[in-house]
Design an enzyme around this catalytic site. Sequence first.
Site, PDB file in Angstrom:
ATOM      1  N   CYS A  30     -41.782  73.869  79.617  1.00 36.95           N
ATOM      2  CA  CYS A  30     -41.959  74.067  81.051  1.00 36.95           C
ATOM      3  C   CYS A  30     -41.037  75.183  81.561  1.00 36.95           C
ATOM      4  CB  CYS A  30     -41.770  72.758  81.800  1.00 36.95           C
ATOM      5  SG  CYS A  30     -42.403  72.834  83.493  1.00 36.95           S
TER       6      CYS A  30
ATOM      7  N   HIS B 272     -45.468  69.420  79.006  1.00 39.49           N
ATOM      8  CA  HIS B 272     -44.368  68.554  78.558  1.00 39.49           C
ATOM      9  C   HIS B 272     -44.786  67.714  77.346  1.00 39.49           C
ATOM     10  CE1 HIS B 272     -41.355  69.187  81.724  1.00 39.49           C
ATOM     11  NE2 HIS B 272     -42.407  69.513  82.454  1.00 39.49           N
TER      12      HIS B 272
ATOM     13  N   GLU C  66     -42.959  66.190  75.331  1.00 41.54           N
ATOM     14  CA  GLU C  66     -42.089  65.013  75.167  1.00 41.54           C
ATOM     15  C   GLU C  66     -42.592  63.810  75.955  1.00 41.54           C
ATOM     16  OE1 GLU C  66     -40.310  66.968  78.870  1.00 41.54           O
ATOM     17  OE2 GLU C  66     -41.504  67.571  77.130  1.00 41.54           O
TER      18      GLU C  66
END
Length: 187
Positions: A57, A157, A159
């Site tokens: 990001c 993202h 994660e």
Amino acid sequence: EKNKVGGIILGGGGDVDPRLYGGNPEESAEVNRQRDDFEITLIQAAVKKRLPILGICRGCQILNVARGGTLRNLDDNKTLADIHFNSDGHPVTLAEGSRLENISKTQRLAIVGSYHRQAVMRLGRNLRITATGPGGVIEAIEGNAPGDPWLVAVQWHPEWKVVENPFYLAIFRAFGAACHQRMSGAI
């Protein structure tokens, strides 16, 4: 002596200071110039030492700015802002021959968890666009200079849903493998 650091992950956060690329400071939020300056210095040192870099990001944005690129503010277009500043996500198209295509084994991802207000506008030096999303917004960049380390940066993202999405886990595994190779002296 071997490196103690195998690679660098540049995470998400507030906007990159528009003053760094000639943008309008009135269009930014949550700017931390001290962080910007530190991360730009970190990127330069990591590239010099050939450490792998994974940008996530804001990490994608600061990497582009560190290489002389510019950013756009998606708030200028409500439709784009609503699509890209939305954790429900959107599809992306991956560039043929990119590291991301090699990792995912596809050129189209149905959905990525996206939550960003800024995006790459003018590409920085020795970078290439490796994914785009709705409205032509640049969603990923990679290093393409001969002396660059493993360098991948995504606007989304990975994660967030790394357990549910094998591709997201594969991004981290590829980064880990590059770090391992660097630490073992293979690259």
